[in-house]
Design an enzyme around this catalytic site. Structure first.
Site, short mmCIF file in Angstrom:
data_model
loop_
_atom_site.label_atom_id
_atom_site.label_comp_id
_atom_site.label_asym_id
_atom_site.label_seq_id
_atom_site.Cartn_x
_atom_site.Cartn_y
_atom_site.Cartn_z
CE1 TYR A 474 -2.83 -3.30 0.66
CE2 TYR A 474 -1.64 -3.51 2.80
CZ TYR A 474 -2.46 -4.10 1.79
OH TYR A 474 -2.67 -5.32 1.98
CG HIS A 475 4.27 1.69 1.02
ND1 HIS A 475 5.13 1.06 1.76
CD2 HIS A 475 3.19 1.81 2.25
CE1 HIS A 475 4.88 0.60 2.92
NE2 HIS A 475 3.86 1.50 3.28
N PRO A 476 1.63 3.15 -3.12
CG PRO A 476 -0.47 3.18 -3.78
CD PRO A 476 0.40 2.65 -2.79
#
Ligand SMILES: Cc1cc2nc3c(=O)[nH]c(=O)nc-3n(C[C@H](O)[C@H](O)[C@H](O)COP(=O)(O)OP(=O)(O)OC[C@H]3O[C@@H](n4cnc5c(N)ncnc54)[C@H](O)[C@@H]3O)c2cc1C
Length: 536
Positions: A474-476
């Protein structure tokens, strides 16, 4: 146009909340925040373990899904993003990590003056109050409370540290101190047992001022211009289209998915693509939505010979006891993150700095696609997991609008594991997990490896399993990259969008490269620094 403000900030996420606070602090400017989601005054947002609920809750979450990804066996990846006041900082796992010092010197070397480690360290400190107090690296009077809750963590974390030390890795008491390398506990953004989102830290105090306001459930559909000067925004609120004027600047902080979307809807991007959707191009900036970077994570599950959190949280009475403890004392399991310990390690001695991040958890759970299994339902037997991800992937993805309709989701193509280098580093990670499990401290308590299991041994078998099971953490980021060249970058080193005036992007989308670790603290730092640039 209707109302007028000096600064209009699009998105009340990690970055938007910081800007609302800092830009309204001197009392001279009228600041408005427009947020697509609703209020964050919800039990499961405030309660740390509510992470497991918000993860799939469409009333606070955009719930994106990528296109089928060839690098992970054509699976679609599920991408939760906060659609609520506080943005993703209201639904994230609360791990506080700044990244590696060299990350920022890399940003500087890529042509971004003012973004080297020595330049950004004061902003990390400015944002933080650390529960252990301040020092050369840590802050002690900032709005964001960062909590050392290690005394409450499961004793199995110590077994993991022991195993790592037996294999020659060091224990690190502070990943955000002098050095990132080693294994240790994660500090988290909570205070008094409640989530410390960017909204709690920055926005709610700012909204007490007369000159700072928010409109929730207001989704910005496009930025308005007078020729090449941004002068307002158009947004949808209660089913109606409304406009608001910005006298000084429009600041886009809608996050790595939606900031490029709003730019494209406003005619900023690749002109050929925009014309294809009937949108008149305003600025030819092909970098909008490109350079997408994210962290993939690969997990090994173990059946344990000693009790783990599964034993406490699987039975209904265990959940009830944890719930009662939380309601009475605001501590215990419900006040913590799922990620208690981990590390930053080199997968091979030749790596010049740690290239892998690890999460060790004294519980087994899965983060599957919506509808498959509740996140917070552990297995009925004692178990734990250890997982690993490459921190500086070389694969680059992209995203773009799929329709001129602002409500329609964008099309996301992360291109995970599309480079040999990334496969090599993920394989290093998988081998490292096995190496740690073989250390006496862990070997003694492991009954057996559940997944992938002993049948998976060769490099090819492990790579197949990585492609089959690795998924996002979840680090775009990086989709409106900061850089010196408008042929590839979207904003300059002052976060100003190329080709127009009075428009900036400030959020995780402006990272030139994804940082080595979790991305909330770096986003908050970016916004702290951008606020100074704007006020200057
Ligand atoms: C499930 C999950 C777990 C995570 N765990 C961690 C962790 O443990 N530690 C960590 O450091 N990081 C973690 N992260 C990542 C971190 O939270 C994000 O990188 C960070 O919050 C990004 O901040 P941002 O300001 O760029 O975007 P966001 O915080 O996502 O904010 C964007 C805001 O803009 C709003 N918005 C979007 N489009 C519009 C529009 N058109 N009009 C109006 N408003 C709009 C959104 O609703 C949102 O509120 C996690 C993220 C997720 C989703």
């Amino acid at each position: 146009m209707g109302l007028e403000f000096d600064y209009v900030i699009i998105g009340a996420g990690s970055a938007g909340c910081v800007l609302a606070n800092r830009l309204s602090a001197n009392g001279r400017h009228r600041v408005l925040v427009l947020e697509a989601g609703g209020s964050d005054r919800r039990f499961w947002i405030q309660t740390p373990i509510g992470y497991g609920k918000s993860f799939y809750d469409e009333s606070v979450n955009w719930k994106y899904t990528t296109e089928p990804e060839p690098g992970i066996n054509n699976r679609r990846s599920y991408w939760p993003r906060g659609k609520v006041v506080g943005g993703s900082s209201s639904i994230n796992a609360m791990v506080y990590i700044r990244g590696h010092q060299q990350d920022y010197d890399d940003w500087l070397a890529l042509g971004n003056p003012g973004w080297g480690w020595q330049d950004v360290l004061p902003y990390f400190k400015k944002s933080e109050t650390n529960s252990d107090g301040g020092n050369e690296y840590r802050g002690d009077d900032g709005p964001l409370y960062v909590n050392n809750v290690s005394p409450q963590y499961h004793p199995l974390c110590q077994t993991f540290f022991e195993a790592a030390q037996q294999q020659g890795f060091k224990y690190n008491p502070d990943f955000n101190g002098e050095s990132q390398e080693g294994v240790g506990f994660y500090q988290i953004t909570t205070r008094d047992g409640r989530r410390m989102s960017a909204a709690r830290a920055y926005l709610h105090p700012a909204l007490k001022r007369d000159n700072c306001e928010i409109i929730t459930r207001a989704q910005v559909s496009r930025i308005l211009f007078d020729d090449k000067t941004a002068n307002g925004v158009e947004f949808i609120h209660n089913g109606k289209t409304r406009q608001i004027k910005a006298n000084c600047e429009v600041i886009l902080s809608a996050g790595a998915i939606n900031s490029p979307q709003v730019l494209q809807l406003s005619g900023i991007g690749d002109p050929v693509m925009l014309k294809g959707f009937g949108i008149s191009p305003r600025v030819d900036l092909p970098g909008v939505g490109r350079n997408l970077q994210d962290h993939l994570d690969y997990c090994i599950y173990y059946r344990s010979r000693v009790p783990t959190l599964n034993n406490r949280l699987y039975p209904w009475w265990g959940k009830m006891l944890a719930g009662m403890r939380y309601l009475m004392f605001r501590n215990g399991l419900l006040s913590l993150s799922v990620n208690q310990s981990g590390g930053f390690l080199r997968g091979h001695p030749s790596r010049p700095r740690p290239n892998l991040q690890m999460y060790f958890a004294a519980i087994t759970y899965t983060t599957s696609a919506p509808g498959e299994r509740p996140l917070m339902q552990p297995d009925p037997y004692p178990g734990f997991l250890n997982s690993v991800g490459q921190m500086r992937p070389t694969s680059r993805g992209h995203l773009q609008i799929d329709s001129p309709d602002p409500i329609a989701p964008v099309k996301i193509q992360p291109n995970y594991l599309s480079s040999e280098e990334d496969i090599t580093q993920m394989l290093e990670g998988a081998r490292l997990l096995r190496h740690l499990a073989n250390a006496p401290a862990l070997a003694e308590i492991i009954d057996h490896e559940i997944k992938p299991g002993p049948s998976v041994q060769s490099d090819d078998e492990l790579i197949d399993d990585i492609r089959q099971r690795a998924d996002t953490v979840y680090h775009p980021s990086c989709t409106c990259m900061m850089g010196p060249d408008p042929k590839t970058a979207v904003v300059d080193s002052k976060c100003r969008v190329y080709g127009v005036d009075r428009l900036r992007v400030v959020d995780a989308s402006v990272f030139p490269t994804v940082t080595s670790g979790n991305t909330n603290a770096p986003t908050i730092m970016v916004a702290e620094k951008a606020a100074d640039l704007i006020l200057a």
